[in-house]
Design an enzyme around this catalytic site. Structure first.
Site, PDB file in Angstrom:
ATOM      1  CB  CYS A  89      15.706 -45.031  82.002  1.00  0.00           C
ATOM      2  SG  CYS A  89      17.048 -44.346  81.010  1.00  0.00           S
TER       3      CYS A  89
ATOM      4  CG  ASN B  73      21.976 -45.719  79.521  1.00  0.00           C
ATOM      5  OD1 ASN B  73      23.050 -46.223  79.169  1.00  0.00           O
ATOM      6  ND2 ASN B  73      21.867 -45.080  80.670  1.00  0.00           N
TER       7      ASN B  73
ATOM      8  CB  CYS C 137      16.308 -38.892  79.379  1.00  0.00           C
ATOM      9  SG  CYS C 137      16.180 -38.409  77.636  1.00  0.00           S
ATOM     10  NE  ARG C 138      12.940 -42.311  81.919  1.00  0.00           N
ATOM     11  CZ  ARG C 138      12.078 -43.262  81.662  1.00  0.00           C
ATOM     12  NH1 ARG C 138      11.057 -43.460  82.490  1.00  0.00           N
ATOM     13  NH2 ARG C 138      12.214 -44.022  80.590  1.00  0.00           N
ATOM     14  CB  SER C 139      19.392 -44.523  83.781  1.00  0.00           C
ATOM     15  OG  SER C 139      19.663 -44.662  82.417  1.00  0.00           O
TER      16      SER C 139
ATOM     17  CG  ASP D 208      10.462 -41.306  78.495  1.00  0.00           C
ATOM     18  OD1 ASP D 208      11.305 -40.403  78.346  1.00  0.00           O
ATOM     19  OD2 ASP D 208      10.362 -42.274  77.735  1.00  0.00           O
TER      20      ASP D 208
END
Ligand code: 4NP
Length: 160
Positions: A8, A11, A13-15, A125
């Site tokens: 993401c 690095n 939050c999402r990934s 995001d």
């Protein structure tokens, strides 16, 4: 051995949530020894930091501990090391396409191309939003993780 990298922007939050959700699915399937995962960001702002507390809490509510992950930036070696380099959104994918050598382009995918909806889209995001955004992201990445695991099992003849 199959190697999977979740990417993401920051690095944090999402990934990290994608990696945590996928690791849990891999463990449940008893495939920890065959599938290796990691995550990284296209940006460098948060290098060395643990996942955002909201991401940690969202994962923890589902029994998944991502506290030990640390952010890092994508490196040129990643395009060599990982069989799947999975972008959380279109911006991430374009940044990866720019950075990757031509021979590695086939390893790059939008992560949600593995989602059950069959519609590749963006994992939004959640950084500037509220806690609901993190819950939604976790649902999306868990669903796509299931699809990815099915895809890997179907394409890698060495896997049970
Ligand atoms: P991520 O979220 O890409 O899912 O880790 C973000 C985290 C931090 C920032 C942007 C997105 N930031 O601009 O600092």
């Amino acid at each position: 051995m199959v190697r999977v990298l979740f990417v993401c922007l920051g690095n944090i939050c999402r990934s990290p949530m994608a990696q945590g959700a996928f690791d849990a699915l891999v463990a449940e399937a008893g495939l920890d020894a065959q599938i290796v995962t990691n995550s990284a960001g296209t940006g460098a702002w948060h290098v060395g930091n643990p996942p955002d507390p909201r991401a940690q809490q969202t994962a923890a509510r589902r029994g998944i501990d991502i506290a030990r992950q640390r952010a890092r930036q994508v490196t040129p070696d990643d395009f060599d090391t990982f069989d799947y380099v999975l972008a959380m959104d279109g911006d991430n994918l374009r940044a990866l396409q720019k950075a990757a050598p031509k021979a590695a382009r086939g390893r790059l995918h939008l992560f949600l191309s593995f989602a059950s909806t069959g519609k590749p889209g963006d994992v939004p995001d959640p950084y500037f939003g509220g806690p609901d955004g993190f819950e939604h992201v976790f649902d999306l990445v868990e669903d796509a993780g299931r699809g990815l695991l099915r895809h890997i099992r179907a394409s890698d003849l060495d896997l049970p």
